[in-house]
Write a protein that holds these residues in place. Sequence first.
Motif, short mmCIF file in Angstrom:
data_model
loop_
_atom_site.label_atom_id
_atom_site.label_comp_id
_atom_site.label_asym_id
_atom_site.label_seq_id
_atom_site.Cartn_x
_atom_site.Cartn_y
_atom_site.Cartn_z
N HIS A 224 22.83 15.83 -14.19
CA HIS A 224 21.87 16.45 -15.12
C HIS A 224 21.61 17.90 -14.74
O HIS A 224 21.53 18.78 -15.60
CB HIS A 224 20.58 15.63 -15.15
N ALA A 225 21.48 18.17 -13.44
CA ALA A 225 21.26 19.54 -12.99
C ALA A 225 22.45 20.42 -13.38
O ALA A 225 22.25 21.53 -13.90
CB ALA A 225 21.05 19.58 -11.48
N LEU A 226 23.66 19.93 -13.18
CA LEU A 226 24.84 20.71 -13.56
C LEU A 226 24.85 20.97 -15.06
O LEU A 226 25.23 22.05 -15.51
CB LEU A 226 26.12 19.98 -13.15
N ARG A 227 24.44 19.99 -15.82
CA ARG A 227 24.41 20.13 -17.27
C ARG A 227 23.40 21.19 -17.73
O ARG A 227 23.58 21.84 -18.75
CB ARG A 227 24.07 18.78 -17.89
N MET A 228 22.35 21.39 -16.96
CA MET A 228 21.30 22.34 -17.32
C MET A 228 21.65 23.78 -16.92
O MET A 228 20.93 24.71 -17.26
CB MET A 228 19.97 21.97 -16.63
N LEU A 229 22.75 23.95 -16.19
CA LEU A 229 23.11 25.28 -15.71
C LEU A 229 24.17 25.92 -16.61
O LEU A 229 25.03 25.24 -17.16
CB LEU A 229 23.66 25.19 -14.28
N ASP A 230 24.09 27.23 -16.71
CA ASP A 230 25.10 28.02 -17.42
C ASP A 230 25.72 28.96 -16.39
O ASP A 230 25.02 29.79 -15.80
CB ASP A 230 24.45 28.82 -18.54
N PRO A 231 27.03 28.84 -16.13
CA PRO A 231 27.65 29.67 -15.10
C PRO A 231 27.49 31.17 -15.33
O PRO A 231 27.55 31.96 -14.40
CB PRO A 231 29.13 29.30 -15.15
N ASP A 232 27.27 31.57 -16.57
CA ASP A 232 27.13 32.99 -16.89
C ASP A 232 25.69 33.48 -16.84
O ASP A 232 25.44 34.67 -17.04
CB ASP A 232 27.71 33.27 -18.29
N GLU A 233 24.75 32.57 -16.61
CA GLU A 233 23.33 32.95 -16.58
C GLU A 233 22.62 32.32 -15.39
O GLU A 233 22.05 31.23 -15.51
CB GLU A 233 22.64 32.51 -17.87
N PRO A 234 22.66 32.98 -14.23
CA PRO A 234 21.94 32.43 -13.08
C PRO A 234 20.45 32.29 -13.38
O PRO A 234 19.89 33.09 -14.12
CB PRO A 234 22.17 33.48 -11.98
N ILE A 235 19.84 31.27 -12.82
CA ILE A 235 18.40 31.07 -13.02
C ILE A 235 17.74 30.79 -11.68
O ILE A 235 18.39 30.37 -10.72
CB ILE A 235 18.10 29.90 -13.99
N ALA A 236 16.45 31.03 -11.64
CA ALA A 236 15.67 30.74 -10.44
C ALA A 236 15.53 29.24 -10.26
O ALA A 236 15.59 28.47 -11.22
CB ALA A 236 14.29 31.38 -10.57
N MET A 237 15.35 28.84 -9.02
CA MET A 237 15.16 27.41 -8.72
C MET A 237 13.95 26.87 -9.48
O MET A 237 13.98 25.73 -9.96
CB MET A 237 14.98 27.22 -7.21
N SER A 238 12.91 27.67 -9.60
CA SER A 238 11.71 27.21 -10.32
C SER A 238 12.03 26.96 -11.79
O SER A 238 11.52 26.01 -12.40
CB SER A 238 10.58 28.23 -10.19
N ALA A 239 12.89 27.78 -12.38
CA ALA A 239 13.29 27.58 -13.78
C ALA A 239 14.14 26.33 -13.92
O ALA A 239 14.00 25.58 -14.90
CB ALA A 239 14.05 28.80 -14.29
N LEU A 240 15.00 26.06 -12.94
CA LEU A 240 15.79 24.83 -12.97
C LEU A 240 14.86 23.62 -12.85
O LEU A 240 15.03 22.63 -13.56
CB LEU A 240 16.83 24.82 -11.86
N GLU B 32 11.85 23.42 -13.91
CA GLU B 32 11.22 23.24 -15.22
C GLU B 32 12.17 22.56 -16.20
O GLU B 32 11.76 21.66 -16.94
CB GLU B 32 10.78 24.60 -15.79
N ARG B 33 13.42 22.96 -16.18
CA ARG B 33 14.40 22.34 -17.08
C ARG B 33 14.60 20.86 -16.76
O ARG B 33 14.89 20.06 -17.64
CB ARG B 33 15.76 23.05 -16.98
N LEU B 34 14.48 20.53 -15.48
CA LEU B 34 14.67 19.14 -15.05
C LEU B 34 13.37 18.35 -15.08
O LEU B 34 13.36 17.16 -14.76
CB LEU B 34 15.26 19.11 -13.64
N PHE B 35 12.28 19.00 -15.42
CA PHE B 35 10.95 18.37 -15.44
C PHE B 35 10.60 17.73 -14.10
O PHE B 35 10.18 16.58 -14.02
CB PHE B 35 10.85 17.32 -16.56
N CYS B 36 10.82 18.50 -13.03
CA CYS B 36 10.48 17.98 -11.71
C CYS B 36 9.91 19.10 -10.84
O CYS B 36 9.91 20.28 -11.22
CB CYS B 36 11.69 17.33 -11.05
N ASP B 37 9.45 18.73 -9.68
CA ASP B 37 8.88 19.67 -8.74
C ASP B 37 9.99 20.51 -8.09
O ASP B 37 11.09 20.00 -7.84
CB ASP B 37 8.10 18.90 -7.66
N ALA B 38 9.70 21.76 -7.83
CA ALA B 38 10.69 22.65 -7.22
C ALA B 38 11.19 22.13 -5.88
O ALA B 38 12.36 22.34 -5.52
CB ALA B 38 10.11 24.05 -7.06
N SER B 39 10.35 21.42 -5.13
CA SER B 39 10.80 20.88 -3.84
C SER B 39 11.91 19.85 -4.02
O SER B 39 12.78 19.72 -3.16
CB SER B 39 9.62 20.26 -3.09
#
Length: 90
Positions: A39-55, A57-64
């Motif tokens: 699911h994490a891989l599916r939420m990522l776009d190789p051309d658009e790096p994102i912050a861990m906090s944004a990931l 949020e996309r995964l609906f979980c805590d940053a830790s």
Amino acid sequence: MTVTPAHEAQRLFFEIGMVQRAKAGAALAGLGLGFAQAHALRMLDPDEPIAMSALAERLFCDASNVTGLVDRLEARGLVQRGSAANDRRV
């Protein structure tokens, strides 16, 4: 209790979902991935790096939780982590 067509349909959809989950789980296991990693891989776009906090949020979980998840993906060479030029915390 009387089984209504709605209850029967709900039961059948649940069964279909469980069968599909088992198939997907087996396929992912064959790739050495769990559901969360896939699911994490599916939420990522190789051309658009994102912050861990944004990931997180996309995964609906805590940053830790994302840290360990990304650690495992990075160890396998599936993601690359870097620092943002404008913010060392990202």
